[in-house]
Design an enzyme around this catalytic site. Structure first.
Site, PDB file in Angstrom:
ATOM      1  N   HIS A  29     -45.096 -25.812 -28.760  1.00  0.00           N
ATOM      2  CA  HIS A  29     -45.645 -26.930 -27.986  1.00  0.00           C
ATOM      3  C   HIS A  29     -46.485 -26.463 -26.789  1.00  0.00           C
ATOM      4  O   HIS A  29     -47.314 -27.204 -26.298  1.00  0.00           O
ATOM      5  CB  HIS A  29     -44.547 -27.890 -27.521  1.00  0.00           C
ATOM      6  CG  HIS A  29     -43.691 -27.342 -26.416  1.00  0.00           C
ATOM      7  ND1 HIS A  29     -42.836 -26.286 -26.589  1.00  0.00           N
ATOM      8  CD2 HIS A  29     -43.576 -27.702 -25.120  1.00  0.00           C
ATOM      9  CE1 HIS A  29     -42.233 -26.024 -25.451  1.00  0.00           C
ATOM     10  NE2 HIS A  29     -42.660 -26.860 -24.541  1.00  0.00           N
ATOM     11  N   ASP A  30     -46.267 -25.235 -26.348  1.00  0.00           N
ATOM     12  CA  ASP A  30     -46.921 -24.829 -25.100  1.00  0.00           C
ATOM     13  C   ASP A  30     -47.832 -23.600 -25.174  1.00  0.00           C
ATOM     14  O   ASP A  30     -48.114 -23.021 -24.110  1.00  0.00           O
ATOM     15  CB  ASP A  30     -45.853 -24.586 -24.008  1.00  0.00           C
ATOM     16  CG  ASP A  30     -45.742 -25.782 -23.067  1.00  0.00           C
ATOM     17  OD1 ASP A  30     -46.587 -26.684 -23.146  1.00  0.00           O
ATOM     18  OD2 ASP A  30     -44.814 -25.787 -22.239  1.00  0.00           O
ATOM     19  N   LYS A  33     -50.578 -23.128 -22.661  1.00  0.00           N
ATOM     20  CA  LYS A  33     -50.359 -22.620 -21.290  1.00  0.00           C
ATOM     21  C   LYS A  33     -50.965 -21.238 -21.089  1.00  0.00           C
ATOM     22  O   LYS A  33     -51.091 -20.778 -19.959  1.00  0.00           O
ATOM     23  CB  LYS A  33     -48.863 -22.589 -20.965  1.00  0.00           C
ATOM     24  CG  LYS A  33     -48.353 -23.922 -20.466  1.00  0.00           C
ATOM     25  CD  LYS A  33     -47.008 -23.790 -19.819  1.00  0.00           C
ATOM     26  CE  LYS A  33     -46.549 -25.138 -19.287  1.00  0.00           C
ATOM     27  NZ  LYS A  33     -45.108 -25.192 -19.137  1.00  0.00           N
ATOM     28  N   HIS A  58     -53.211 -27.976 -20.503  1.00  0.00           N
ATOM     29  CA  HIS A  58     -52.580 -27.098 -21.494  1.00  0.00           C
ATOM     30  C   HIS A  58     -52.247 -27.770 -22.836  1.00  0.00           C
ATOM     31  O   HIS A  58     -52.417 -27.146 -23.872  1.00  0.00           O
ATOM     32  CB  HIS A  58     -51.373 -26.343 -20.894  1.00  0.00           C
ATOM     33  CG  HIS A  58     -50.120 -27.139 -20.802  1.00  0.00           C
ATOM     34  ND1 HIS A  58     -49.768 -27.851 -19.685  1.00  0.00           N
ATOM     35  CD2 HIS A  58     -49.127 -27.355 -21.694  1.00  0.00           C
ATOM     36  CE1 HIS A  58     -48.612 -28.443 -19.892  1.00  0.00           C
ATOM     37  NE2 HIS A  58     -48.208 -28.164 -21.111  1.00  0.00           N
ATOM     38  N   HIS A  82     -46.737 -33.914 -25.934  1.00  0.00           N
ATOM     39  CA  HIS A  82     -45.458 -33.931 -25.215  1.00  0.00           C
ATOM     40  C   HIS A  82     -45.572 -34.299 -23.736  1.00  0.00           C
ATOM     41  O   HIS A  82     -44.563 -34.424 -23.055  1.00  0.00           O
ATOM     42  CB  HIS A  82     -44.710 -32.600 -25.396  1.00  0.00           C
ATOM     43  CG  HIS A  82     -45.389 -31.412 -24.800  1.00  0.00           C
ATOM     44  ND1 HIS A  82     -46.415 -30.748 -25.424  1.00  0.00           N
ATOM     45  CD2 HIS A  82     -45.197 -30.758 -23.622  1.00  0.00           C
ATOM     46  CE1 HIS A  82     -46.818 -29.739 -24.674  1.00  0.00           C
ATOM     47  NE2 HIS A  82     -46.096 -29.729 -23.558  1.00  0.00           N
ATOM     48  N   HIS A  83     -46.791 -34.473 -23.223  1.00  0.00           N
ATOM     49  CA  HIS A  83     -46.934 -34.956 -21.850  1.00  0.00           C
ATOM     50  C   HIS A  83     -47.613 -36.324 -21.789  1.00  0.00           C
ATOM     51  O   HIS A  83     -48.094 -36.732 -20.728  1.00  0.00           O
ATOM     52  CB  HIS A  83     -47.723 -33.954 -21.000  1.00  0.00           C
ATOM     53  CG  HIS A  83     -46.978 -32.672 -20.747  1.00  0.00           C
ATOM     54  ND1 HIS A  83     -45.809 -32.608 -20.012  1.00  0.00           N
ATOM     55  CD2 HIS A  83     -47.226 -31.397 -21.150  1.00  0.00           C
ATOM     56  CE1 HIS A  83     -45.383 -31.349 -19.965  1.00  0.00           C
ATOM     57  NE2 HIS A  83     -46.227 -30.605 -20.663  1.00  0.00           N
ATOM     58  N   ASP A 111     -38.162 -31.541 -23.901  1.00  0.00           N
ATOM     59  CA  ASP A 111     -38.894 -30.749 -22.903  1.00  0.00           C
ATOM     60  C   ASP A 111     -38.453 -31.139 -21.487  1.00  0.00           C
ATOM     61  O   ASP A 111     -38.147 -30.282 -20.654  1.00  0.00           O
ATOM     62  CB  ASP A 111     -40.406 -30.994 -23.088  1.00  0.00           C
ATOM     63  CG  ASP A 111     -41.255 -29.980 -22.334  1.00  0.00           C
ATOM     64  OD1 ASP A 111     -40.833 -28.814 -22.218  1.00  0.00           O
ATOM     65  OD2 ASP A 111     -42.352 -30.356 -21.867  1.00  0.00           O
TER      66      ASP A 111
HETATM   67 FE   LIG Z   1     -46.157 -28.618 -21.694  1.00  0.00          FE
END
Ligand SMILES: [Fe+2]
Length: 184
Positions: A29-30, A33, A58, A82-83, A111
Site C-alpha cells: 500500500h505504501d 512513499k 504517496h 487508503h487515505h 492502516d
Molecule cells: Fe499511506
C-alpha cells in the site's frame, strides 16, 4: 498492518482469494512513499503545509506503480485508496462513498489502527483504550467505514494479538538475517 487487514477481511466474510489480495494490498500500500523525502517521513515535529502536500502524493505514486503491473489490477484500488475519506476530503483522488470499495476500507482501517498504536517520530503510540475511543470519532467524521470499525471494535483483542504476533515474526526473521550475516 497486513495481519490486521487479513483478520478484518476474514471477519467481514471475504473469500479466500480476496483475503490473499488483501494481504498483497497490505504489503504494497505504501511503495509510493519512496517518492517522499526522508526528512518529511522522519520529521520529529508537525509538517508544514508544503511538506504535508508532498506526503499526500504517496498514494498517487502507489497507484501509478501498481497500475503498471498486469497481475495487480484487482488490488490497485485496495492498495491506493487508503487515505481517501468517505466524504471526498481524503487524498489523493478525493473519492466519495461508493467509489471506495470494501477492500480499500479494510486497508484504511488496518492502516489507521496500526499507525495509532505504533510510535512515530513525532508522538508515542497510543494505548488500545485510547485508540478505541478515537476510531468511532473517525467513523462519525466519515473518514473510516462504520461496519469495518464496528467489526474491529468487537474483535479488538484478537486483532491486536495478530498484529503483535506478526510484529514478533518480522523481528525474528530480521534478527535471524542479521545472525546469518555475522556467521557468513
Ligand atoms: Fe499511506
Amino acid at each position: 498492518m497486513t495481519a490486521v487487514a487479513e483478520k478484518l477481511a476474514r471477519l467481514m466474510g471475504l473469500s479466500r482469494q480476496e483475503r490473499v489480495f488483501i494481504q498483497v494490498a497490505g504489503y504494497l500500500h505504501d511503495p509510493g512513499k519512496l517518492s517522499t523525502p526522508r526528512e518529511i517521513l522522519e520529521k520529529a515535529g508537525p509538517l508544514t503545509p508544503e511538506e504535508y502536500s508532498i506526503l499526500k502524493k504517496h498514494p498517487y505514486y502507489t497507484f501509478q506503480l501498481l497500475s503498471r503491473i498486469e497481475t495487480f489490477q484487482s488490488i490497485v484500488p485496495w492498495a491506493s485508496f487508503h487515505h481517501e475519506g468517505l466524504r471526498g476530503d481524503g487524498y489523493p483522488f478525493h473519492l466519495t462513498g461508493e467509489e471506495i470499495p470494501l477492500g480499500s476500507r479494510i486497508i484504511q482501517a488496518a492502516d489507521v489502527f496500526t499507525a495509532l498504536l505504533e510510535d512515530r517520530p513525532y508522538r508515542k503510540g497510543m494505548s488500545i483504550g485510547e485508540v478505541r475511543s478515537i476510531l468511532p470519532e473517525m467513523v462519525k467524521d466519515e473518514q473510516l467505514d462504520g461496519r469495518v470499525i464496528g467489526m474491529l471494535d468487537k474483535n479488538i483483542e484478537e486483532i491486536n494479538a495478530a498484529r503483535e504476533q506478526s510484529q514478533r515474526e518480522i523481528l525474528k526473521s530480521f534478527l535471524s538475517m542479521e545472525v546469518d550475516k555475522i556467521e557468513e
